[in-house]
Design an enzyme around this catalytic site. Sequence first.
Site, short mmCIF file in Angstrom:
data_model
loop_
_atom_site.label_atom_id
_atom_site.label_comp_id
_atom_site.label_asym_id
_atom_site.label_seq_id
_atom_site.Cartn_x
_atom_site.Cartn_y
_atom_site.Cartn_z
N HIS B 70 39.84 42.49 41.56
CA HIS B 70 40.61 43.52 40.69
C HIS B 70 40.67 44.89 41.26
CE1 HIS B 70 40.38 41.37 36.61
NE2 HIS B 70 41.62 40.97 37.39
N ASP B 72 40.39 47.77 40.19
CA ASP B 72 39.24 48.70 40.03
C ASP B 72 37.95 48.31 40.58
OD1 ASP B 72 38.97 46.73 38.22
OD2 ASP B 72 38.15 47.88 36.74
N HIS B 73 37.93 47.39 41.38
CA HIS B 73 36.87 47.07 42.28
C HIS B 73 36.93 46.90 43.70
CE1 HIS B 73 33.88 46.01 38.57
NE2 HIS B 73 35.09 45.70 38.28
N HIS B 157 35.17 35.44 35.09
CA HIS B 157 36.01 36.50 34.95
C HIS B 157 37.45 36.29 35.70
CE1 HIS B 157 37.14 40.73 34.46
NE2 HIS B 157 37.30 41.05 35.96
N ASP B 178 32.15 42.27 37.33
CA ASP B 178 32.50 41.68 35.93
C ASP B 178 32.38 40.39 35.73
OD1 ASP B 178 33.37 44.38 35.80
OD2 ASP B 178 35.46 43.95 35.83
N GLU B 203 27.64 44.79 34.07
CA GLU B 203 28.66 45.60 33.13
C GLU B 203 28.67 45.55 31.83
OE1 GLU B 203 32.14 44.10 31.96
OE2 GLU B 203 31.98 42.31 32.44
N HIS B 414 29.63 50.27 34.00
CA HIS B 414 31.14 49.87 33.70
C HIS B 414 31.31 49.65 32.18
CE1 HIS B 414 34.62 47.27 34.11
NE2 HIS B 414 34.60 47.54 35.11
#
Lengths: 637, 564
Positions: B70, B72-73, B157, B178, B203, B414
């Site tokens: 992802h 955002d990672h 995830h 996550d 998270e 997170h």
Amino acid sequence: MKLYCLSGHPTLPCNVLKFKSTTIMLDCGLDMTSTLNFLPLPLVQSPRLSNLPGWSLKDGNAFLDKTELIDLSTVDVILISNYHCMMALPYITEHTGFTGTVYATEPTVQIGRLLMEELVNFIERVPKAQSASLWKNKDIQRLLPSPLKDAVEVSTWRRCYTMQEVNSALSKIQLVGYSQKIELFGAVQVTPLSSGYALGSSNWIIQSHYEKVSYVSGSSLLTTHPQPMDQASLKNSDVLVLTGLTQIPTANPDGMVGEFCSNLALTVRNGGNVLVPCYPSGVIYDLLECLYQYIDSAGLSNIPFYFISPVANSSLEFSQIFAEWLCHNKQTKVYLPEPPFPHAELIQTNKLKHYPSLHGDFSSDFRQPCVVFTGHPSLRFGDVVHFMELWGKSSLNTVIFTEPDFSYLEALAPYQPLAMKCIYCPIDTRLNFIQVSKLLKEVQPLHVVCPEQYTQPPPAQSHRMDLMIDCQPPAMSYRRAEVLALPFKRRYEKIEIMPELADSLVPMEIKPGISLATVSAVLHTKDNKHVLQPPPRPTQPTGGKKRKRASDDIPDCKVLKPLLSGSIPVEQFVQALEKHGFSDIKVEDTAKGHIVLLQEAETLIQIEEDSTHIICDNDEMLRVRLRDLVLKFLQKF
Amino acid sequence: MPEIRVTPLGAGQDVGRSCILVSIGGKNVMLDCGMHMGFNDDRRFPDFSYITRNGRLTDFLDCVIISHFHLDHCGALPYFSEMVGYDGPIYMTHPTQAICPILLEDYRKIAVDKKGEANFFTSQMIKDCMKKVVAVHLHQTVQVDDELEIKAYYAGHVLGAAMFQIKVGSESVVYTGDYNMTPDRHLGAAWIDKCRPNLLITESTYATTIRDSKRCRERDFLKKVHEAVERGGKVLIPVFALGRAQELCILLETFWERMNLKAPIYFSTGLTEKANHYYKLFITWTNQKIRKTFVQRNMFEFKHIKAFDRAFADNPGPMVVFATPGMLHAGQSLQIFRKWAGNEKNMVIMPGYCVQGTVGHKILSGQRKLEMEGRQVLEVKMQVEYMSFSAHADAKGIMQLVGQAEPESVLLVHGEAKKMEFLKQKIEQEFRLLPDAKKPRLLHGTLIMKDSNFRLVSSEQALKELGLAEHQLRFTCRVHLHDPRKEQETAMRVYSHLKSVLKEHCVQHLPDGSVTVESILIQAAAHSEDPGTKVLLVSWTYQDEELGSHLTSLLKKGLPQAAS
């Protein structure tokens, strides 16, 4: 540290290692060569087969199992190195009271399941009207014709397991990844390493903090489809157990593949059919890849390739999803994303077709001339039996043996006389002796342990001194049902010292570079991990609660006094005595040292090179004063 | 005590641009390198200048670990490695390594081509960045250097998502990235062994939510889609190309099959097929059920779902469209949204979390008039639905993981600050340290230090190894006893007395008439002058001093009168 050797077959090993209170079984291969003693199991009752002289149709499926050298219910874990070496798993997990865990990689489990499934399917689809087992009785066996008469330990031959047993056995497996450090009870750490032989095949490292045993089984240095062998991690082993070397040390696998292709092409071009008895996974992937590159140039694009096995589809599909276990080339394909093996394309273009069995679709699609890959390589059961019967009479056809597990001559025996051509191209990618000696030089284990077969040239080539393991010190050999004491002793255990305790230690340099520190500490042990913590402070006797009973005053003897070392210089000692208020001191020389007399206190101190003896009246104050004076001259440990 | 320092460079108490710096045992590890979807300025990327003001990142960081693909990672990775400059190893799992560059390229295209941003990373930079990646297997223990090791655990995830254990010596940290503790239609549940880390960094996106059963949510989702399609509406489902999209595709595919529906389902962009292909090849990372049945029926071969073309958006009649990206902040999903927003028959279903500042977040918070570029105002008449399908662990799941790993302490990241506070209390309530049951033992020995080699041996052995002789210190005390009997009888009385008093010690009467208590020797002798007095010689070594001096004081008190 002991090694119990339960199998005499060098490529299908089964050893049990006792190491630091754990019992670890290394592989459980199933030796199926005994099936060669039986008649093939045809799909249709064949009058020819059942009337063969000298052979008797007994209970057709029996396999060699292990002797009871060790109580298998005490085995804590089983480590599997590759899918060929787990075929006996159901016998152990289901019938011995085994309650431990089995460790294997995911491809090993999945493909192992396929091999077992195929085996069970082959056996179960030809149910027998009757089965005999009384013949295993020694008195009766004696009367039977050869070779049954000469077969050893038939009492350990077993019926084939069922699918239910297979599922139950496989449910006891825990999946592991290469280089994963697995803790066994905190005492021992085991780690699988890539061995380069097959999808997910592994060597194992079994180690504690100060000892290391490497178990090398079925490894390959050739570049085929699996991930390359991890050699570096095998370094610094105390003992290296070496099994699963090539069974055909004289054959070069690359050359054999070439021969395989050219013989196949020759036969097909002449209008004959080619039969390849094989396992449903392993070398077949490489053969298909070679053919993929070869067929167009050899003009074979119109020849159908059939792969018949109850697990053919699964095997082909599974091979495509284990990208992480493949060699780098194949791995990068997945990133594109493309299937790693080209047989996906062969299937897409209808050049390769797969069927679960002869029945059904195959009979309508079947075209000749063709190439058939099918099992079982022993030629005793499976669809291969049918094709041997079907094609055996024509000299146009060829059977090509690629699997090295069975003697092809013995495998063919019940089919004689045979008109079809027989080509023997054994492809065994496992280590040969040259590679072994290179490997041993590289990793330099202190001791090598191997099956006795590897310490002498093969019986058929007794002059080939190069076909044996040559190392220094000479390899320790084992044979079936032997117990080896491995040549090293465990001496140390790792202990952690808490920072608070480390702070309180006072090292003194005794010799240049060597320091000593006396440690008094509390040892905490949890999960076989040891930690040293500072000792609790001595509890002060509480003033008000003094009791008179003598037994309450017994001191805690667990508070240990250090050992002493050094010697006492008499003159300085006497000076010290004087300084502390002792007078009337007399020193006498003796044979070994001196006697110091304190006449007033009726005390006598014998001083020798490495002993001091204080003899006094029962005056605790005096004794303690003298003690402290003496201790000043000595070192404590 | 071991010192572990954690510095969140992003996603400390919010969601987006995950980036955490961990210092453990003298090693520096950066966990994730994400971007923030809600910002278009500097705040988009983590502040890497914090790591080191002067000097190269490569010298300061021992490794970088990416938990999953992802953005955002991992979105800031090419910026970090190529523009800021980092040449050390970057660790991620195989599926992440395969998929990550595709999403980065996708993101780059939107930023540069559509929004016209300058000074952004280039395609070549993505490629160069990926060359620094080292792929890891699940559970493989990777030795980064002699002291630092890392290990990946399955996190659910998304495909290839992993939790990482970072270990130096006996100190360790687990970073969850996550994760998801309940298996869904295509992924399994996260799992970790009882590795007892010093610190668990988890998270906490859904820190306060305990979500209802998955089945209910699925039924709800299908019902809403079905209703919209029945009334002839168009359904937009903004998704990220990989992850949730596949799960919802499986869901709709089976539903369409069962209900025999005819309305077309489209999946935007060319990624679809490729994405599904990744799922097929990395099927070992999906859940048990899919893995078991993939030979018979591959769940990622869809019959009803076809590729989307921009022109289809204006087609009359009902349809369902999966479009990227998932938060309606740019790209095709936003285009379609603008087209369909004005019609109340249509519906948009947001299946995941939306970061503040995105269109997705705005419409979810009830805004119905949106200001678009060029002062245009878009009125949203279409139905807006939110369904939490994003696969994060809820409060229950987080507690479960804490229970599995048994960490010494837990760090929540997170998530939103308030929710974290709530979860913090819950964890503190539920998990308390239990005392050890086993009894510790006192140990005495000598530590031999030679070079950097430490060995603890018995004192005797230390002396022996160093070639030193032991010096024996012995005491003999005379104790006068009033006893007119013979020496042997005195000894006998001493023996029976001590035997009765010292129950925990081994008291013996030797044939030569002497008495021993453990290694302490007691002999009785006649007094040279007074026949009514006997002299007891009590002799012991320095090591037995306590017992010896205790014995003498005991004997000094005299013997009890012998029983008749």
